[in-house]
Write an enzyme that holds these catalytic residues in place. Structure first.
Site, PDB file in Angstrom:
ATOM      1  N   ASP A  52      56.740  20.232  68.958  1.00  0.00           N
ATOM      2  CA  ASP A  52      55.751  21.143  68.379  1.00  0.00           C
ATOM      3  C   ASP A  52      56.467  22.354  67.793  1.00  0.00           C
ATOM      4  O   ASP A  52      57.308  22.971  68.453  1.00  0.00           O
ATOM      5  CB  ASP A  52      54.765  21.601  69.460  1.00  0.00           C
ATOM      6  N   TYR A  57      57.336  30.569  63.483  1.00  0.00           N
ATOM      7  CA  TYR A  57      58.386  30.721  64.498  1.00  0.00           C
ATOM      8  C   TYR A  57      59.726  30.938  63.802  1.00  0.00           C
ATOM      9  O   TYR A  57      60.348  30.001  63.295  1.00  0.00           O
ATOM     10  CB  TYR A  57      58.485  29.481  65.395  1.00  0.00           C
ATOM     11  N   GLN A 190      45.087  22.900  70.453  1.00  0.00           N
ATOM     12  CA  GLN A 190      46.221  23.462  71.193  1.00  0.00           C
ATOM     13  C   GLN A 190      45.857  24.881  71.635  1.00  0.00           C
ATOM     14  O   GLN A 190      45.570  25.735  70.797  1.00  0.00           O
ATOM     15  CB  GLN A 190      47.477  23.486  70.314  1.00  0.00           C
ATOM     16  N   TYR A 218      49.628  25.134  75.704  1.00  0.00           N
ATOM     17  CA  TYR A 218      50.859  25.885  75.442  1.00  0.00           C
ATOM     18  C   TYR A 218      51.021  27.006  76.457  1.00  0.00           C
ATOM     19  O   TYR A 218      50.063  27.431  77.095  1.00  0.00           O
ATOM     20  CB  TYR A 218      50.954  26.362  73.997  1.00  0.00           C
ATOM     21  N   LYS A 229      61.564  32.874  88.690  1.00  0.00           N
ATOM     22  CA  LYS A 229      62.820  33.584  88.398  1.00  0.00           C
ATOM     23  C   LYS A 229      62.600  35.019  87.911  1.00  0.00           C
ATOM     24  O   LYS A 229      63.544  35.768  87.730  1.00  0.00           O
ATOM     25  CB  LYS A 229      63.620  32.804  87.340  1.00  0.00           C
ATOM     26  N   ARG A 242      57.194  39.666  76.340  1.00  0.00           N
ATOM     27  CA  ARG A 242      56.863  39.953  77.733  1.00  0.00           C
ATOM     28  C   ARG A 242      56.994  41.425  78.093  1.00  0.00           C
ATOM     29  O   ARG A 242      56.516  41.846  79.151  1.00  0.00           O
ATOM     30  CB  ARG A 242      57.755  39.102  78.651  1.00  0.00           C
ATOM     31  N   GLY A 294      59.039  24.899  76.246  1.00  0.00           N
ATOM     32  CA  GLY A 294      60.215  25.282  75.468  1.00  0.00           C
ATOM     33  C   GLY A 294      61.486  25.160  76.287  1.00  0.00           C
ATOM     34  O   GLY A 294      61.460  25.156  77.520  1.00  0.00           O
ATOM     35  N   ARG A 296      65.788  26.461  75.837  1.00  0.00           N
ATOM     36  CA  ARG A 296      66.808  27.093  74.992  1.00  0.00           C
ATOM     37  C   ARG A 296      68.079  26.251  74.907  1.00  0.00           C
ATOM     38  O   ARG A 296      68.896  26.437  74.032  1.00  0.00           O
ATOM     39  CB  ARG A 296      67.189  28.458  75.578  1.00  0.00           C
ATOM     40  N   GLN A 300      67.944  23.060  80.377  1.00  0.00           N
ATOM     41  CA  GLN A 300      66.524  23.370  80.566  1.00  0.00           C
ATOM     42  C   GLN A 300      65.645  22.217  80.079  1.00  0.00           C
ATOM     43  O   GLN A 300      64.636  21.878  80.706  1.00  0.00           O
ATOM     44  CB  GLN A 300      66.141  24.653  79.805  1.00  0.00           C
TER      45      GLN A 300
END
Length: 330
Positions: A52, A57, A190, A218, A229, A242, A294, A296, A300
């Site tokens: 996606d 983005y 979505q 999402y 974490k 954030r 997602g 990186r 992950q």
């Protein structure tokens, strides 16, 4: 991996999909292209066939990275889910936000889904992705300046031309979905959904279950909050979404971490991470077809894909839900 059809569209997708917002770097503190391509390949090797993305983005960067990643993959085994209707290069439509691009330059973003704009966006996306068709084409956000039927008629034309296989929406209400469906059948919606953001359970989930529409969730990890974490008072770069998000206020982070501590023994008993347990619980909820996650880097991506291997009994799903309810009423 588990697979599911999006509505009655004939498009089969993996229930864990690769969300490439972070790959674009935008609002997420930068990106490393090689890591992102490697993450997509690592996901694919474990059965994550659906990716996606969206033009906004990284202002095209995420789509370019996805295009680079799929060059070496069999196109008919990969599903490209992208979007339209957010313009940063055109001051038209419904003003959405002031933000910055990856170079730190100011950027005004508009929600705009007029037919001519959609046709152009589709051509631009196809070029960046290096493909001649998009598996699921989704309006990114409602545009109150363009009537929904006009938007959907343009998408219908793209389907007729073979450039799009199925139509989806994103961030649409039930009423908006109903209006869109007067023009063409929708495969999916979505929307944001996570353990700490469950408002769609009130009306959208029952509607989609009744009508046979897929829900693509999402931010199921709530921007990393549900990984365990994040610590109370953790500092984020000013460009990071954030930094000002209410769910990342120290008191809330403390409450969420206390909840995660209660389900941690279950994760450990299954040799799973907290994140994998959270994803499995999300996919066990009624109406939730796909979780977009997602990554990186390849490590992950592998962790995310392996969440599908975690088995939860109905009793275990209920236990987690009860702990959640207690956190929310505390």
């Amino acid at each position: 991996m588990e697979y599911i059809e999006l509505g009655n569209s004939g498009v089969q997708v993996s229930r864990i999909a690769f969300g490439s917002w972070a790959a674009g770097g935008w609002m997420w503190g930068g990106t490393e292209q090689n890591d992102a391509v490697g993450a997509i390949h690592a996901s694919y090797d474990l059965g994550v066939t659906s990716i996606d993305t969206a033009p906004i983005y990284g202002q095209g960067l995420s789509e370019q990275i996805v295009g680079e990643a799929i060059k070496s993959l069999p196109r008919d085994k990969v599903q490209i889910l992208t979007k339209f209707g957010m313009r940063w290069d055109l001051a038209q439509g419904d003003f959405a936000m002031k933000t910055k691009d990856n170079a730190g330059q100011d950027l005004d973003v508009y929600k705009y889904a007029a037919p001519a704009s959609i046709i152009q966006e589709c051509e631009d996306s196809l070029r960046r992705l290096g493909t001649d068709y998009i598996d699921l084409y989704q309006i990114h956000w409602p545009d109150k300046t363009t009537p929904i039927p006009e938007t959907m008629e343009a998408v219908q034309r793209l389907i007729e031309q073979g450039k799009v296989r199925a139509a989806g929406v994103s961030n649409y209400s039930v009423a908006q979905m109903q209006e869109a469906e007067k023009v063409l059948p929708l495969a999916s919606n979505q929307v944001p959904y996570s353990m700490v953001r469950r408002d769609i359970e009130q009306d959208l989930v029952p509607y989609c279950l009744e009508q046979g529409k897929a829900i693509l969730a999402y931010s199921p990890m709530q921007l990393g909050l549900l990984t365990g974490k994040i610590k109370p008072g953790q500092a984020f770069d000013e460009s990071d979404l954030r930094a000002r998000h209410p769910l990342f206020a120290p008191e809330n982070v403390k409450r969420v971490n206390a909840f995660l501590d209660k389900i941690r023994p279950m994760a450990e008993s299954k040799s799973a991470t907290l994140g994998q347990l959270v994803l499995r619980w999300t996919l066990a909820q009624p109406g939730i077809s796909v979780a977009l996650v997602g990554a990186r880097n390849p490590e992950q991506a592998v962790q995310n894909a392996r969440a599908i291997d975690v088995q939860l009994s109905p009793q275990e799903v209920n236990f987690i839900s009860q702990q959640l309810d207690q956190m929310q009423t505390a």
